[in-house]
Write an enzyme that holds these catalytic residues in place. Structure first.
Site, PDB file in Angstrom:
ATOM      1  N   ASP A 233      17.853 -16.009  86.866  1.00 55.16           N
ATOM      2  CA  ASP A 233      18.879 -16.973  86.457  1.00 55.16           C
ATOM      3  C   ASP A 233      20.292 -16.424  86.670  1.00 55.16           C
ATOM      4  O   ASP A 233      20.475 -15.245  86.972  1.00 55.16           O
ATOM      5  CB  ASP A 233      18.667 -17.374  84.980  1.00 55.16           C
ATOM      6  CG  ASP A 233      18.439 -16.187  84.050  1.00 55.16           C
ATOM      7  OD1 ASP A 233      18.683 -15.036  84.468  1.00 55.16           O
ATOM      8  OD2 ASP A 233      18.018 -16.401  82.907  1.00 55.16           O
TER       9      ASP A 233
ATOM     10  N   ASN B  32      14.907 -17.744  70.750  1.00 60.45           N
ATOM     11  CA  ASN B  32      14.317 -19.065  70.495  1.00 60.45           C
ATOM     12  C   ASN B  32      13.073 -19.311  71.360  1.00 60.45           C
ATOM     13  O   ASN B  32      12.622 -20.443  71.480  1.00 60.45           O
ATOM     14  CB  ASN B  32      15.356 -20.169  70.723  1.00 60.45           C
ATOM     15  CG  ASN B  32      15.929 -20.133  72.139  1.00 60.45           C
ATOM     16  OD1 ASN B  32      15.483 -19.337  72.976  1.00 60.45           O
ATOM     17  ND2 ASN B  32      16.884 -21.001  72.412  1.00 60.45           N
TER      18      ASN B  32
ATOM     19  N   HIS C 220      12.915 -18.700  74.659  1.00 59.79           N
ATOM     20  CA  HIS C 220      13.167 -19.055  76.058  1.00 59.79           C
ATOM     21  C   HIS C 220      12.751 -17.942  77.011  1.00 59.79           C
ATOM     22  O   HIS C 220      12.704 -16.770  76.646  1.00 59.79           O
ATOM     23  CB  HIS C 220      14.614 -19.527  76.292  1.00 59.79           C
ATOM     24  CG  HIS C 220      15.671 -18.479  76.295  1.00 59.79           C
ATOM     25  ND1 HIS C 220      16.859 -18.619  75.615  1.00 59.79           N
ATOM     26  CD2 HIS C 220      15.762 -17.284  76.921  1.00 59.79           C
ATOM     27  CE1 HIS C 220      17.620 -17.564  75.828  1.00 59.79           C
ATOM     28  NE2 HIS C 220      16.979 -16.743  76.609  1.00 59.79           N
TER      29      HIS C 220
ATOM     30  N   GLU D 117      15.179 -23.361  78.055  1.00 54.57           N
ATOM     31  CA  GLU D 117      15.406 -23.533  76.625  1.00 54.57           C
ATOM     32  C   GLU D 117      14.326 -24.421  75.998  1.00 54.57           C
ATOM     33  O   GLU D 117      13.708 -25.240  76.690  1.00 54.57           O
ATOM     34  CB  GLU D 117      16.773 -24.184  76.411  1.00 54.57           C
ATOM     35  CG  GLU D 117      17.948 -23.324  76.864  1.00 54.57           C
ATOM     36  CD  GLU D 117      18.293 -22.214  75.891  1.00 54.57           C
ATOM     37  OE1 GLU D 117      17.393 -21.602  75.291  1.00 54.57           O
ATOM     38  OE2 GLU D 117      19.505 -21.954  75.722  1.00 54.57           O
TER      39      GLU D 117
HETATM   40  C1  GLP Z   1      19.162 -14.109  78.325  1.00 59.08           C
HETATM   41  C2  GLP Z   1      18.404 -14.141  79.657  1.00 59.08           C
HETATM   42  C3  GLP Z   1      16.921 -13.996  79.451  1.00 59.08           C
HETATM   43  C4  GLP Z   1      16.648 -12.848  78.498  1.00 59.08           C
HETATM   44  C5  GLP Z   1      17.252 -13.157  77.162  1.00 59.08           C
HETATM   45  C6  GLP Z   1      16.969 -12.109  76.105  1.00 59.08           C
HETATM   46  O1  GLP Z   1      19.293 -15.337  77.733  1.00 59.08           O
HETATM   47  N1  GLP Z   1      18.644 -15.334  80.396  1.00 59.08           N
HETATM   48  O2  GLP Z   1      16.288 -13.782  80.713  1.00 59.08           O
HETATM   49  O3  GLP Z   1      15.260 -12.642  78.370  1.00 59.08           O
HETATM   50  O4  GLP Z   1      18.651 -13.226  77.362  1.00 59.08           O
HETATM   51  O5  GLP Z   1      17.919 -11.110  76.148  1.00 59.08           O
HETATM   52  P1  GLP Z   1      17.865  -9.760  75.333  1.00 59.08           P
HETATM   53  O6  GLP Z   1      16.889  -8.904  76.041  1.00 59.08           O
HETATM   54  O7  GLP Z   1      19.255  -9.223  75.398  1.00 59.08           O
HETATM   55  O8  GLP Z   1      17.454 -10.117  73.943  1.00 59.08           O
END
Ligand code: GLP
Length: 242
Positions: A67, A136, A138, A143
């Protein structure tokens, strides 16, 4: 599904890095699906260290990231392109021409999303997809919602996600872009193998719901229960027998 519970963040990172390294050893021209967020940073450090030692080679590999934010210049320090440059690409021997992310500044983001799915197909699909887990539930930026969105698409980020990611933008939620381009659920599920990494006590409840609750678009990661080759590496774990 295989669940590996690690003793700490470092061990989680090392185990996940070993899985990615073994993929590359078995198939040096692998298409690797990569992820951002704080969770994979330790994995990328480990992969960079092994590359520096001469134990790992990305020269023939290709990467496709999950992404990218919409509307941030590619060289903005918090764009996912910058994140990947800083945390991995600058420290490994991957050909820059083979390191793909969606273009969050494309004139037509919907067209860019279609192009990205086409690119993944042209590359022959993803061999191993690395995923983190949002608070959440995702994956990528898929989402929670009423339906799974199948293909790569433009998404309006939820307040919860923008709040969670505000820490990267000086704590200012208003500075977090409101939209992103993300691989869709089919794009992710089409990967031959999926490696989900999850770290932190506060994520263990959503991880349990994702892996053991009903498969529902309200917890996007729950779809992973249906994948044929899912490995989860987590810390501290949530008490399930392996
Ligand atoms: C972002 C990314 C996700 C990732 C998520 C969790 O939203 N788009 O791909 O898994 O964050 O991030 P973290 O590892 O910092 O909790």
């Amino acid at each position: 599904m295989k669940i590996i519970t690690a003793t700490d963040y470092q061990s989680m990172s090392r185990k996940a890095a070993q899985i990615i390294a073994s993929q590359l050893v078995l198939k040096e021209n692998s298409v690797l699906g990569l992820a951002t967020g704080s969770t994979p940073i330790g994995i990328y450090e480990q992969l960079a260290a092994w590359t520096k030692q001469g134990d790992l080679c990305f020269r023939n590999a290709v990467s496709v990231n999950l992404d990218e934010y919409c509307g941030l210049p590619a060289d903005h320090p918090e764009s996912y392109r910058s994140f990947m440059e800083k945390n991995l690409f600058s420290s490994i021997d991957l050909n820059p021409a083979n390191a793909h992310l969606p273009n969050g500044n494309a004139a037509d983001p919907n067209e860019e999303a279609r192009r990205y799915d086409g690119l993944v197909q042209e590359l022959g699909g993803v061999d191993l997809q690395l995923l983190g887990l949002g608070h959440n539930g995702h994956i990528g930026f898929n989402e929670p919602g009423e339906a799974f969105v199948m293909d790569t698409h433009v998404i309006e980020l939820s307040d919860k996600t923008r709040q969670a990611n505000a820490r990267f933008f000086g704590g200012d939620i208003a500075a977090v872009p409101s939209k992103a381009i993300t691989m869709g659920i089919r794009t992710i599920m089409n990967a031959n193998k999926i490696l989900l990494v999850v770290s932190g006590e506060e994520k263990m409840d959503i991880l349990r719901r994702a892996l053991e609750g009903p498969v529902t678009p309200h917890v996007p990661a729950s779809i992973l229960q249906l994948h044929k080759d899912l490995t989860v590496v987590c810390h501290p774990g949530y008490g399930r027998e392996q």
